[in-house]
Design a protein around this motif. Structure first.
Motif, PDB file in Angstrom:
ATOM      1  N   GLY A   1     -52.562   5.597 -39.802  1.00 37.84           N
ATOM      2  CA  GLY A   1     -52.726   4.420 -40.958  1.00 37.84           C
ATOM      3  C   GLY A   1     -52.878   5.282 -42.294  1.00 37.84           C
ATOM      4  O   GLY A   1     -52.709   6.327 -42.288  1.00 37.84           O
TER       5      GLY A   1
ATOM      6  N   TRP B   1     -50.520   1.174 -39.731  1.00 39.26           N
ATOM      7  CA  TRP B   1     -49.253   1.234 -40.345  1.00 39.26           C
ATOM      8  C   TRP B   1     -48.494  -0.269 -40.020  1.00 39.26           C
ATOM      9  O   TRP B   1     -47.816  -0.891 -40.707  1.00 39.26           O
ATOM     10  CB  TRP B   1     -48.436   2.102 -40.098  1.00 39.26           C
ATOM     11  CG  TRP B   1     -48.565   3.494 -40.642  1.00 39.26           C
ATOM     12  CD1 TRP B   1     -48.985   4.501 -39.742  1.00 39.26           C
ATOM     13  CD2 TRP B   1     -48.488   3.985 -41.954  1.00 39.26           C
ATOM     14  NE1 TRP B   1     -49.456   5.591 -40.778  1.00 39.26           N
ATOM     15  CE2 TRP B   1     -49.046   5.300 -41.909  1.00 39.26           C
ATOM     16  CE3 TRP B   1     -48.244   3.320 -43.202  1.00 39.26           C
ATOM     17  CZ2 TRP B   1     -49.293   6.117 -43.185  1.00 39.26           C
ATOM     18  CZ3 TRP B   1     -48.232   4.088 -44.245  1.00 39.26           C
ATOM     19  CH2 TRP B   1     -48.870   5.334 -44.375  1.00 39.26           C
ATOM     20  N   ASP B   2     -48.912  -0.939 -38.941  1.00 35.46           N
ATOM     21  CA  ASP B   2     -48.212  -1.981 -38.580  1.00 35.46           C
ATOM     22  C   ASP B   2     -49.158  -3.303 -38.576  1.00 35.46           C
ATOM     23  O   ASP B   2     -49.098  -4.517 -38.264  1.00 35.46           O
ATOM     24  CB  ASP B   2     -47.718  -2.061 -36.891  1.00 35.46           C
ATOM     25  CG  ASP B   2     -48.851  -1.607 -36.016  1.00 35.46           C
ATOM     26  OD1 ASP B   2     -49.942  -1.533 -36.553  1.00 35.46           O
ATOM     27  OD2 ASP B   2     -48.398  -1.495 -34.847  1.00 35.46           O
TER      28      ASP B   2
ATOM     29  N   TRP C   1     -46.640  -1.353 -43.349  1.00 30.01           N
ATOM     30  CA  TRP C   1     -45.755  -0.335 -43.826  1.00 30.01           C
ATOM     31  C   TRP C   1     -44.471  -1.044 -44.559  1.00 30.01           C
ATOM     32  O   TRP C   1     -43.897  -0.503 -45.700  1.00 30.01           O
ATOM     33  CB  TRP C   1     -44.897   0.618 -42.503  1.00 30.01           C
ATOM     34  CG  TRP C   1     -43.730   1.635 -42.974  1.00 30.01           C
ATOM     35  CD1 TRP C   1     -42.418   0.840 -42.488  1.00 30.01           C
ATOM     36  CD2 TRP C   1     -43.553   2.319 -43.782  1.00 30.01           C
ATOM     37  NE1 TRP C   1     -41.658   1.933 -42.965  1.00 30.01           N
ATOM     38  CE2 TRP C   1     -42.413   2.706 -43.753  1.00 30.01           C
ATOM     39  CE3 TRP C   1     -44.469   3.230 -44.413  1.00 30.01           C
ATOM     40  CZ2 TRP C   1     -41.784   3.921 -44.511  1.00 30.01           C
ATOM     41  CZ3 TRP C   1     -44.036   4.439 -45.058  1.00 30.01           C
ATOM     42  CH2 TRP C   1     -42.563   4.742 -45.335  1.00 30.01           C
TER      43      TRP C   1
ATOM     44  N   GLN D   1     -43.806   8.188 -45.047  1.00 32.11           N
ATOM     45  CA  GLN D   1     -43.074   8.103 -43.790  1.00 32.11           C
ATOM     46  C   GLN D   1     -43.192   9.025 -42.706  1.00 32.11           C
ATOM     47  O   GLN D   1     -43.136   8.892 -41.629  1.00 32.11           O
ATOM     48  CB  GLN D   1     -41.396   7.813 -44.269  1.00 32.11           C
ATOM     49  CG  GLN D   1     -40.531   7.538 -43.176  1.00 32.11           C
ATOM     50  CD  GLN D   1     -39.130   7.371 -43.592  1.00 32.11           C
ATOM     51  OE1 GLN D   1     -38.689   8.421 -44.403  1.00 32.11           O
ATOM     52  NE2 GLN D   1     -38.261   6.543 -43.058  1.00 32.11           N
TER      53      GLN D   1
ATOM     54  N   SER E   1     -45.916   7.388 -40.958  1.00 32.05           N
ATOM     55  CA  SER E   1     -45.594   6.226 -40.319  1.00 32.05           C
ATOM     56  C   SER E   1     -44.616   6.386 -39.160  1.00 32.05           C
ATOM     57  O   SER E   1     -44.773   5.602 -38.370  1.00 32.05           O
ATOM     58  CB  SER E   1     -45.455   5.171 -41.310  1.00 32.05           C
ATOM     59  OG  SER E   1     -44.113   5.292 -41.727  1.00 32.05           O
TER      60      SER E   1
ATOM     61  N   LYS F   1     -41.636   5.311 -39.394  1.00 29.93           N
ATOM     62  CA  LYS F   1     -41.058   4.009 -39.553  1.00 29.93           C
ATOM     63  C   LYS F   1     -39.918   3.901 -40.504  1.00 29.93           C
ATOM     64  O   LYS F   1     -39.975   4.710 -41.536  1.00 29.93           O
ATOM     65  CB  LYS F   1     -42.019   2.756 -39.571  1.00 29.93           C
ATOM     66  CG  LYS F   1     -42.894   2.612 -38.582  1.00 29.93           C
ATOM     67  CD  LYS F   1     -43.694   1.392 -38.912  1.00 29.93           C
ATOM     68  CE  LYS F   1     -44.990   1.321 -37.922  1.00 29.93           C
ATOM     69  NZ  LYS F   1     -44.684   1.305 -36.520  1.00 29.93           N
TER      70      LYS F   1
END
Ligand code: GCV
Length: 679
Positions: free
Chosen positions: A534, A577-578, A588, A647, A650, A652
């Protein structure tokens, strides 16, 4: 037309004032100086002469009477307050208990004329929120300006005291018109040289020019001056020789400048010397100077901007250092505290010293110059940022104890209240580098006088004076100004991110920056803590516990993810991140959308501006247009750099409906701007 006719037409135009260059040099004084008003005053003084002259040349109404006299109402308004009454056509009366009040009243009346459509019956009563409203120049004696983006310093030290730049008087006038009544001429990273007899004679000349405008001069002093200039073996504040040196030096200053305001000190901060070098406290150092200044009515502004490398969260350190000293300062010492606990970041919570120190006078320090907001390339109107700060509730005295009320004397009465803004002024023809940066100088003065004015009112006033009163221009451009801070936060550091700037010069993104051997608290990683799990700085009770420096219930609000304002989320929390945001997106995704929003906002500013071409002069139109192009490119640079870098942690995708990156991360990492910042 033959040449002679052309020549005559040309000179007619020049004398009629219709060929004035719109280079921004006239600031918010673009109205003609051709009026011939009847102005009478019941007293004489240099400040009253300025008031009379301004009104005679600019007031386009009936006679104006300035009267300095004492009555209960005027005395209650204080020595800078005033009353304006009457009607434009039939005559106006400005009254005050002091000549400076009359000067401020005159500027108020002229501002009404320049900004209002209807000047019906007037009944104005004003007095300032803060007693001392100061600019701080970070100007060095060699003419450079630390964090200055408008060229070299306006103070021409090599030409003084003989040669006097016409800018000094224009500077005085501009400041007086917005209520600024003091200026610290030199950088807080202070050269001891400013205290030599040679420089003091130059300072005296500036003080003499500023005096009729109600502006007092102050100086930043280097704590080691007794040692460096006086040849003493040290600068221990409890040493009798050192104390005598300061007493003598201060006496020398007052012989030259009888109304000298006092000194500003950056001590034991970022390598500057200070009392701790001698195992003394900040109070020992400040009080020594306060004692030397006391007989003359001078003050010490002692900065609270201190932090040391180590394990403790930088955001907590000023509070830890100064709270134990609360109540130990002389009554002519004011602690000067930056608005946020770190350092003029695009967005910070307020410093917990506000509302934390109850027995020491505190003055806010705001940064007008855009060190962390795109220099003089980005259009960022700062009044909304400052309003958020003033209106933040410290809860130090129950609900409603705003930062403004903790510093303007409402909650904690002290002998004086004060506020400072780090100036964005330089020798550039338009003073501030960007035409719209003038609005920040203007806004600082207006808010220091009355922090209840809205950002909207201030922008409206400034636009009408600096450009035009045509609402087809003012309305959209004002909207652009009012959203510009939000846009900059979005494309630079949304959601509470902070200090992810390029090394040293602070222009552009470098969240990856890693300089071997550098102080960790000068590196972005210290602040964003991005990793696979995170991002964000955990300042909760389970983390650095910085939240506990705030009063209840604010500390609980900040501590709890559910109640922490999302605009400050990553300032106080390290989150996966989520992590689900209030709007249902993941953290994110929200980060991506915020950066994208910032870019889109700037593109919108470009569209707004291009539509304004026909309302204003081409010179300023093109200048602002070209700066907006830079801002737009920079916004994309920020977005790509931060998202591509984050990124890598993350893992993602950038949501598919937002604009794709146009840069490669590796290329962005190679960007090295050769921008010097002067210490
Ligand atoms: C005048 C920040 C700036 C420095 C500045 C310092 C301060 O760290 O980057 O340039 O020095 O603040 O306010 O003292």
């Amino acid at each position: 037309m033959n040449r002679t006719v052309l020549y005559i037409v040309f000179w007619w135009c020049v004398s009629a004032g219709c060929l004035k260059a719109e280079d921004g040099s006239r600031l918010w004084f673009r109205a003609e100086m051709t009026a011939q008003a009847q102005v009478k005053a019941n007293r004489e003084s240099p400040a009253i002469s300025v008031a009379v002259e301004e009104l005679e040349k600019r007031w386009k109404g009936g006679a104006v009477h300035l009267s300095l006299h004492q009555n209960k109402k005027l005395r209650n308004l204080g020595k800078e307050g005033y009353v304006i009454s009457g009607e434009k056509q039939t005559g106006i009366h400005i009254q005050s208990a002091s000549d400076l009040g009359l000067l401020y009243g005159a500027y108020h009346l002229l501002r009404l004329q320049d900004t209002q459509n209807d000047n019906g019956a007037l009944q104005v009563e004003e007095s300032p929120a803060y007693d001392l409203r100061l600019l701080n120049h970070w100007d060095n004696l060699d003419g450079t300006v630390e964090r200055g983006y408008a060229g070299y310093s306006i103070w021409k030290w090599d030409e003084l005291p003989e040669k006097i730049s016409p800018r000094y008087k224009e500077y005085a006038r501009a400041n007086a018109s917005i209520g600024i009544n003091g200026t610290v001429l030199n950088n807080v990273n202070a050269s001891p040289g400013i205290l030599t007899g040679n420089y003091l004679r130059k300072v005296k000349v500036i003080a003499d020019i500023l005096r009729p405008y109600g502006i007092k001069v102050y100086l930043s002093v280097n704590f080691s001056s007794p040692q460096i200039l006086g040849g003493l073996s040290g600068s221990d504040p409890l040493d009798t020789g050192v104390r005598r040196w300061w007493r003598d030096k201060i006496g020398e200053i007052y012989r030259l400048i009888p109304d000298f305001g006092g000194v500003l000190v950056k001590a034991n901060s970022e390598g500057q010397p200070g009392p701790q070098d001698y195992d003394r406290t900040h109070a020992d150092g400040a009080n020594m100077l306060a004692d030397a200044l006391k007989p003359y009515g001078g003050i010490v502004m002692w900065r609270a901007f201190v932090y040391h490398p180590g394990d403790e969260d930088r955001a907590k350190q000023a509070y830890q250092e100064f709270i134990p000293l609360d109540g130990k300062f002389r009554d002519n010492v004011i602690l000067q505290v930056k608005n946020g606990p770190i350092d003029f970041q695009p967005r910070e919570p307020f410093s917990p010293l506000f509302g934390g120190m109850k027995n020491t006078a505190l003055m806010p320090e705001l940064q007008i110059t855009q060190e962390y907001l795109g220099f003089s390339n980005h259009l960022v109107f700062l009044a909304p940022q400052w309003k958020e700060f003033f209106e933040s509730d410290t809860y130090c005295n129950g609900k409603g104890a705003t930062v403004a009320k903790t510093t303007d004397g409402t909650i904690f009465p002290h002998p004086v209240s004060a506020i400072a803004g780090v100036a964005n002024i330089g020798e550039d023809i338009n003073w501030c580098g960007h035409h719209f940066a003038q609005a920040n100088w203007y806004a600082f003065g207006r808010l220091a006088w009355n922090c209840e004015l809205t950002a909207d009112e201030i922008a409206e006033e400034w636009l009408r004076m600096a450009f035009t009163r045509d609402q087809a221009f003012v309305t959209p451009v004002k909207e652009m100004m009012l959203h510009s801070w939000d846009a900059a936060v979005n494309y630079m550091m949304p959601l509470g991110l902070h200090h992810i700037f390029a090394w040293d010069h602070h222009y552009g993104p470098e969240p990856w920056c890693d300089i071997p051997g550098a102080r960790p608290d000068w590196l972005p990683r210290y602040y964003h803590n991005a990793g696979e799990k995170g991002i964000g700085f955990d300042r909760t009770t389970g983390g650095s516990d910085a939240v506990s420096q705030y009063h209840a219930p604010l500390k609980e609000y900040f501590n709890d993810i559910a109640t922490c304002p999302e605009d400050l989320l990553l300032w106080f929390h390290h989150l996966p991140w989520d992590h689900p945001m209030k709007n249902g997106r993941t953290l994110w995704d929200e980060l991506c959308y915020r950066y994208d929003t910032g870019v889109r906002q700037v593109r919108e500013f470009q569209k707004i501006w291009d539509r304004m071409e026909r309302y204003i002069d081409g010179e300023r139109f093109r200048h602002v247009q070209s700066r907006l192009k830079i801002q737009s490119r920079d916004a994309v640079w920020w977005k790509d750099a931060c998202l591509l870098y984050f990124q890598t942690y993350s893992g993602k995708p950038i949501p598919y409906d937002i604009e794709r990156p146009v840069h490669e991360l590796d290329d962005l990492k190679k960007v090295k701007l050769d921008l010097k910042h002067h210490h």
